[in-house]
Design an enzyme around this catalytic site. Structure first.
Site, PDB file in Angstrom:
ATOM      1  N   SER A 153      18.265  50.204  41.048  1.00  0.00           N
ATOM      2  CA  SER A 153      16.910  50.325  40.485  1.00  0.00           C
ATOM      3  C   SER A 153      15.972  50.849  41.570  1.00  0.00           C
ATOM      4  O   SER A 153      16.168  50.546  42.755  1.00  0.00           O
ATOM      5  CB  SER A 153      16.395  48.962  40.015  1.00  0.00           C
ATOM      6  OG  SER A 153      15.023  49.062  39.701  1.00  0.00           O
ATOM      7  N   TYR A 166      15.017  40.024  41.609  1.00  0.00           N
ATOM      8  CA  TYR A 166      15.663  41.156  40.937  1.00  0.00           C
ATOM      9  C   TYR A 166      15.821  42.332  41.910  1.00  0.00           C
ATOM     10  O   TYR A 166      16.900  42.921  42.035  1.00  0.00           O
ATOM     11  CB  TYR A 166      14.835  41.573  39.718  1.00  0.00           C
ATOM     12  CG  TYR A 166      15.329  42.816  39.027  1.00  0.00           C
ATOM     13  CD1 TYR A 166      16.474  42.792  38.226  1.00  0.00           C
ATOM     14  CD2 TYR A 166      14.656  44.029  39.165  1.00  0.00           C
ATOM     15  CE1 TYR A 166      16.929  43.942  37.589  1.00  0.00           C
ATOM     16  CE2 TYR A 166      15.096  45.182  38.528  1.00  0.00           C
ATOM     17  CZ  TYR A 166      16.242  45.140  37.739  1.00  0.00           C
ATOM     18  OH  TYR A 166      16.682  46.283  37.117  1.00  0.00           O
TER      19      TYR A 166
HETATM   20  P1  NAP Z   1      19.279  45.916  28.631  1.00  0.00           P
HETATM   21  O1  NAP Z   1      18.707  46.804  27.628  1.00  0.00           O
HETATM   22  O2  NAP Z   1      18.778  44.523  28.761  1.00  0.00           O
HETATM   23  O3  NAP Z   1      20.877  45.884  28.463  1.00  0.00           O
HETATM   24  C1  NAP Z   1      21.632  45.095  29.356  1.00  0.00           C
HETATM   25  C2  NAP Z   1      23.099  45.242  29.069  1.00  0.00           C
HETATM   26  O4  NAP Z   1      23.813  44.384  29.995  1.00  0.00           O
HETATM   27  C3  NAP Z   1      23.470  44.779  27.676  1.00  0.00           C
HETATM   28  O5  NAP Z   1      24.546  45.536  27.192  1.00  0.00           O
HETATM   29  C4  NAP Z   1      23.901  43.328  27.908  1.00  0.00           C
HETATM   30  O6  NAP Z   1      24.840  42.873  26.951  1.00  0.00           O
HETATM   31  C5  NAP Z   1      24.590  43.445  29.267  1.00  0.00           C
HETATM   32  N1  NAP Z   1      24.620  42.161  29.965  1.00  0.00           N
HETATM   33  C6  NAP Z   1      23.588  41.368  30.318  1.00  0.00           C
HETATM   34  N2  NAP Z   1      24.042  40.261  30.920  1.00  0.00           N
HETATM   35  C7  NAP Z   1      25.389  40.358  30.937  1.00  0.00           C
HETATM   36  C8  NAP Z   1      26.427  39.521  31.402  1.00  0.00           C
HETATM   37  N3  NAP Z   1      26.183  38.336  31.972  1.00  0.00           N
HETATM   38  N4  NAP Z   1      27.711  39.939  31.259  1.00  0.00           N
HETATM   39  C9  NAP Z   1      27.998  41.121  30.664  1.00  0.00           C
HETATM   40  N5  NAP Z   1      27.051  41.952  30.191  1.00  0.00           N
HETATM   41  C10 NAP Z   1      25.770  41.566  30.323  1.00  0.00           C
HETATM   42  O7  NAP Z   1      19.104  46.543  30.087  1.00  0.00           O
HETATM   43  P2  NAP Z   1      19.020  48.077  30.551  1.00  0.00           P
HETATM   44  O8  NAP Z   1      17.596  48.386  30.750  1.00  0.00           O
HETATM   45  O9  NAP Z   1      19.873  48.934  29.722  1.00  0.00           O
HETATM   46  O10 NAP Z   1      19.646  47.916  32.010  1.00  0.00           O
HETATM   47  C11 NAP Z   1      20.930  48.397  32.366  1.00  0.00           C
HETATM   48  C12 NAP Z   1      21.007  48.415  33.890  1.00  0.00           C
HETATM   49  O11 NAP Z   1      19.988  49.275  34.401  1.00  0.00           O
HETATM   50  C13 NAP Z   1      20.760  47.056  34.536  1.00  0.00           C
HETATM   51  O12 NAP Z   1      21.600  46.890  35.645  1.00  0.00           O
HETATM   52  C14 NAP Z   1      19.317  47.137  34.992  1.00  0.00           C
HETATM   53  O13 NAP Z   1      19.051  46.282  36.069  1.00  0.00           O
HETATM   54  C15 NAP Z   1      19.211  48.593  35.366  1.00  0.00           C
HETATM   55  N6  NAP Z   1      17.853  49.150  35.379  1.00  0.00           N
HETATM   56  C16 NAP Z   1      17.111  49.215  34.229  1.00  0.00           C
HETATM   57  C17 NAP Z   1      15.828  49.754  34.293  1.00  0.00           C
HETATM   58  C18 NAP Z   1      14.961  49.884  33.078  1.00  0.00           C
HETATM   59  O14 NAP Z   1      13.771  50.222  33.232  1.00  0.00           O
HETATM   60  N7  NAP Z   1      15.463  49.675  31.887  1.00  0.00           N
HETATM   61  C19 NAP Z   1      15.321  50.230  35.507  1.00  0.00           C
HETATM   62  C20 NAP Z   1      16.104  50.143  36.627  1.00  0.00           C
HETATM   63  C21 NAP Z   1      17.370  49.611  36.556  1.00  0.00           C
HETATM   64  P3  NAP Z   1      24.591  41.501  26.147  1.00  0.00           P
HETATM   65  O15 NAP Z   1      23.374  41.699  25.301  1.00  0.00           O
HETATM   66  O16 NAP Z   1      25.836  41.287  25.376  1.00  0.00           O
HETATM   67  O17 NAP Z   1      24.402  40.439  27.202  1.00  0.00           O
END
Ligand code: NAP
Length: 259
Positions: A153, A166
């Protein structure tokens, strides 16, 4: 999630034909877009999820409709038994892994004066321990010349009040990325990170107020928030032969928010 039209399919290179990819947290958001993109490039795709079975099944059903071999497995990234079984399940279903995308992640907001040890465990157990455990298990079944891509991130480098735990998990990932790239060079496995800026997913909407989202959007050079597909495009490059000379790097995919 967008379905590939025939025109899109014709335009997207087939750089991953014959490859097996595991995307953790592929049921929603960025992970779902990565799974979709790797599949469009010809990979067999397995995704994991911890709670969202319906969403995971939907991703797999859509991929299957497009003729892709796709699988979903329930595996909590914070549980070592689950991550070991996940890798076994993927290998049994699809064969040895070529591409591991460590995407599963959780967010926690906790100003230092309010931090509880449980906050630390919640976020480090998934975002760091989960990546270490999944990677260690996958490496026993990964083909030489493989790819490991850690989803980091932008906040690993930029401070936002209340984001310390985080952000620290993502800074840890960036360090793992660099050292693992050295460790695995002899096996021709590349290890890279992709660091999204604010990207429109459930996590972003939970972590940023609409005012913060508008401010972030305005701060990017390109004048908008990221879409999951923006991140998936960069992951696909790193996963492909085109990314073969890139290793130990964390690439910002953020529309120029921090320049
Ligand atoms: P999201 O919409 O909350 O999706 C998270 C995904 O991770 C879901 O598929 C969820 O599945 C899975 N997950 C969560 N906890 C888990 C666990 N304990 N074991 C297995 N799977 C798990 O988040 P996102 O925004 O797509 O984020 C994806 C990645 O990008 C993350 O690493 C996040 O830190 C990073 N990121 C996101 C942003 C942003 O602005 N969105 C920015 C920078 C970095 P379940 O629902 O089944 O738990």
């Amino acid at each position: 999630m967008a379905t590939a039209t025939n025109t899109e399919k014709a335009l997207i290179p087939q750089r991953l034909k014959g490859k097996v990819a595991l995307v953790t947290g592929g049921s929603r958001g960025i992970g779902a877009a990565i799974a979709q993109r790797l599949a469009k490039e010809g990979a067999t795709v397995a995704i994991s999820y911890s709670k969202s079975q319906e969403a995971a099944d939907k991703v797999v059903a859509q991929l299957k409709e497009e003729g892709v071999s796709a699988y979903a497995f329930k595996a909590d990234a914070s549980c070592q038994k689950d991550t070991a079984k996940l890798v076994d399940d993927v290998v049994a279903a699809a064969g040895n892994i070529d591409i591991l995308v460590n995407n599963a992640g959780v967010f926690t907001y906790a100003p230092v004066q309010d931090i509880k040890v449980e906050n630390y465990d919640d976020v480090f157990d998934v975002n760091v321990k989960g990546v270490v455990a999944t990677t260690a298990a996958a490496l026993t079944k990964m083909n030489d010349g493989g790819r490991i891509i850690n989803i980091s991130s932008g906040v690993a480098r930029v401070t936002i009040p209340g984001y310390s735990l985080y952000s620290a998990t993502k800074a840890a990932l960036d360090t793992l990325t660099r050292v693992w790239a050295q460790d695995l060079g002899a096996r021709k496995i590349t290890v890279n990170g992709v660091a999204p800026g604010a990207t429109d997913t459930d996590m972003m909407r939970a972590g940023l107020t609409p005012e913060m989202q508008a401010a972030m959007s305005e701060k990017t050079a390109l004048g908008r928030l990221g879409e999951p597909e923006d991140i998936a495009n960069v992951v696909a490059f790193l996963a492909s032969c085109d990314g073969g000379w890139v290793t130990g790097q964390t690439i910002a995919a953020d529309g120029g928010i921090n320049i």
